[in-house]
Design an enzyme around this catalytic site. Structure first.
Site, PDB file in Angstrom:
ATOM      1  N   SER A 186      -9.796  -0.243   7.206  1.00 47.63           N
ATOM      2  CA  SER A 186      -9.246  -0.159   5.853  1.00 47.63           C
ATOM      3  C   SER A 186      -8.575  -1.409   5.297  1.00 47.63           C
ATOM      4  O   SER A 186      -8.269  -1.441   4.109  1.00 47.63           O
ATOM      5  CB  SER A 186      -8.252   0.991   5.765  1.00 47.63           C
ATOM      6  OG  SER A 186      -8.967   2.186   5.611  1.00 47.63           O
ATOM      7  N   LYS A 205       0.849  -1.205   0.000  1.00 48.44           N
ATOM      8  CA  LYS A 205       0.000   0.000   0.000  1.00 48.44           C
ATOM      9  C   LYS A 205       0.877   1.245   0.000  1.00 48.44           C
ATOM     10  O   LYS A 205       1.885   1.304   0.710  1.00 48.44           O
ATOM     11  CB  LYS A 205      -0.914  -0.013   1.232  1.00 48.44           C
ATOM     12  CG  LYS A 205      -1.942   1.110   1.264  1.00 48.44           C
ATOM     13  CD  LYS A 205      -2.818   1.009   2.512  1.00 48.44           C
ATOM     14  CE  LYS A 205      -3.867   2.113   2.567  1.00 48.44           C
ATOM     15  NZ  LYS A 205      -4.682   2.027   3.809  1.00 48.44           N
ATOM     16  N   SER A 216      -9.669   2.073   3.005  1.00 49.87           N
ATOM     17  CA  SER A 216      -8.787   2.776   2.105  1.00 49.87           C
ATOM     18  C   SER A 216      -7.793   1.881   1.369  1.00 49.87           C
ATOM     19  O   SER A 216      -7.229   2.306   0.365  1.00 49.87           O
ATOM     20  CB  SER A 216      -8.003   3.833   2.877  1.00 49.87           C
ATOM     21  OG  SER A 216      -7.179   3.225   3.862  1.00 49.87           O
TER      22      SER A 216
HETATM   23  N1  GLN Z   1     -13.155   4.369   6.470  1.00 46.77           N
HETATM   24  C1  GLN Z   1     -12.448   4.831   7.602  1.00 46.77           C
HETATM   25  C2  GLN Z   1     -12.040   6.275   7.402  1.00 46.77           C
HETATM   26  O1  GLN Z   1     -12.380   6.804   6.416  1.00 46.77           O
HETATM   27  C3  GLN Z   1     -11.260   3.968   7.876  1.00 46.77           C
HETATM   28  C4  GLN Z   1     -10.049   4.328   7.135  1.00 46.77           C
HETATM   29  C5  GLN Z   1      -8.868   3.514   7.534  1.00 46.77           C
HETATM   30  O2  GLN Z   1      -8.989   2.497   8.215  1.00 46.77           O
HETATM   31  N2  GLN Z   1      -7.686   3.973   7.132  1.00 46.77           N
HETATM   32  O3  GLN Z   1     -11.390   6.855   8.215  1.00 46.77           O
END
Ligand code: GLN
Length: 489
Positions: A188, A89, A164
């Site tokens: 994410s 990532k 994400s």
């Molecule tokens: N969807 C969550 C957010 O927008 C989690 C994102 C994440 O785990 N990096 O913050």
């Protein structure tokens, strides 16, 4: 030589790759080339492809593959991840490759070192294919917040892959990589794994080093694997887990053998089912698949009991206060001076900071910096930030009380299967609310994972979430393997 590679099927496992190289039916080089060919054929955004990769690291990958092939040629024992093509990532540092975190503000930034997780994978023989698309600074649930364009879900091209770590899940689901690294701050890794029909593991906070991770919310950020199988996830975790002198929050607790743990039966394990995870907003098809999975665990000898997590309803607001507060602080380092983009419009130093940040950050990141700055500001700190910290303690206590009675907690990973690209893009509130089942485990610091448990009538993957005690990934993974085995039947 071409045996395995010409027959490379989607969803190759770590063990298939290793056996092919060890048995000399293929080579690490051929496997790497095959994966690059697939990426070239299916990942290009311009041609309507998946768009999971943002940068390829061919030279580094092929050099590593050649080393593995040398070992295999002389019959030396191969390391655990020998020749396994992996993707990283783009929030993790990989020397020699750009790290953008999905943001324009980091365009052109080349980290001069490897993240610990990246270094460990390569030291275990993995072949690093390149960097994976993600929501900007890991903020999002659909990958639509990437400054470099969205990722498509390989299982349904008009749908989001989740976020994400959308690129991390999509690359595995598309067969572009055998394993990938994602990060999970509030879901994410787990949510995109559920949307793409692959396995994603959120290790306990402190289990895997965050050194070399571009921080979003430091008390929540974690690094973990995305794979095709539970055994592969356990294998990657065996490599990643452990104390790191470069990350003071990494734990010195001894690391379990997660692969070995999968041998133990699940009969007799106590599975908690929280009523709070089966309420309003849960799609009936997702509910049915998760309930069927719980019945299968019961049939395998698990003892299923109800548990209560009464503060679940506060998890989303608590998360969005704490995560944005920490983000507003972490993101203050991007000022156009040291990394990436610098606006050339500005005439003074302060104008340079402001314009660089204005041009470099996307709308969602700006929204979160504003929210986070607000909840930390004098006069609002007690009402929002301090209150959120108190509720976080209550959410953690819910889990500790539940785990006094059960070994794992099982429920849906997401309220619905993957939604359409564009469907929620203009509605941040709807996007945040869909994090309902993922953020509580994040706040509590416990481990969690998503395992595929069926599909909707439209063929969209459904994920079941398994949550485990702090540092008890072994039990969680065992239950994950039982879920997977029941699916295959
Ligand atoms: N969807 C969550 C957010 O927008 C989690 C994102 C994440 O785990 N990096 O913050």
């Amino acid at each position: 030589m071409s045996g395995l590679t010409t027959a490379i099927k989607q969803g190759l496992t770590i063990y298939e790759v290793r056996a092919g190289i060890e048995g000399r039916s293929t080579t690490a080089t051929a496997i790497a080339e095959e994966h690059y060919a697939r990426i070239a054929a299916g990942d290009g955004a311009a041609s309507g492809g998946i768009h999971s990769f943002l940068a390829l690291s061919r030279q580094r990958a092929l050099a590593r593959a050649a080393m593995i092939d040398d070992l295999a040629r002389v019959g030396d024992p191969l390391p655990l991840l020998a020749g396994v093509p992996v993707g990283i990532k783009d929030v993790l540092a990989m020397q020699g490759s750009p790290a953008t975190a999905g943001s324009k503000i980091l365009a052109g930034y080349m980290p001069p070192y490897d993240a610990t997780a990246v270094k460990k994978l390569e030291a275990a023989g993995a072949v690093l294919l390149g960097k994976l698309n993600c929501d900007e600074f890991a903020m999002g649930s659909s990958n639509e917040n990437s400054a470099y364009g969205p990722v498509r879900n390989p299982r349904a091209l008009d749908r989001v892959p989740g976020g994400s770590s959308g690129g991390s899940a999509a690359a595995v689901a598309a067969g572009f990589a055998v394993a990938t690294l994602g990060t999970d701050t509030g879901g994410s890794i787990r949510q995109p794994a559920a949307f793409c029909g692959v396995v994603g593991v959120l290790p306990t906070y402190g289990r895997v080093s965050r050194f070399g991770l571009i921080a979003f919310a430091s008390s929540l950020d974690r690094v973990g694997p995305v794979t095709n199988t539970v055994k592969d996830a356990a294998t990657v975790l065996n490599v990643l887990a452990g104390e790191d002198p470069l990350d003071a929050t990494s734990s010195d607790r001894p690391v379990n053998d997660y692969v070995g743990a999968l041998q133990e039966p699940v009969a007799g394990l106590r599975v908690g089912v929280p009523a709070e995870y089966f309420g309003e907003g849960l799609d009936p098809e997702v509910r049915a698949a998760v309930e069927k999975t719980i019945a299968q665990l019961e049939a395998a000898g698990c003892v299923v009991t109800p548990v209560h997590l009464p503060h679940t309803k506060y998890a989303v607001p608590t998360y969005y206060v704490i995560a944005t507060a920490e983000a507003s602080s972490n993101l203050s380092r991007f000022d156009g001076v040291r990394f990436g983009l610098r606006s050339d419009e500005a005439k003074t130093l302060s104008a340079m900071y402001k314009k660089s940040r204005d041009e470099g950050f996307g709308a969602e990141v700006k929204r979160r910096i504003l929210l986070g700055t607000y909840v930390l500001s004098a006069g609002y700190y007690d009402a929002y930030y301090r209150k959120a910290q108190q509720v976080r303690a209550l959410i953690t206590r819910d889990f500790l009380e539940a785990f006094a009675k059960v070994d794992v907690i099982v429920g849906p990973m997401t309220p619905t299967a993957a939604f359409k690209i564009g469907e929620k893009a203009d509605d941040p509130m709807a996007m945040y609310l869909a994090d309902i089942y993922s953020v509580a485990a994040s706040l509590a610091g416990i481990c969690g994972m998503s395992v595929p448990c069926g599909t909707t009538g439209d063929g969209l993957p459904i994920g079941v979430q398994i949550m485990g005690r702090h540092f008890d990934e072994a039990t969680m993974l065992r239950v994950g393997a039982a879920v997977e085995a029941a699916q295959a039947r």
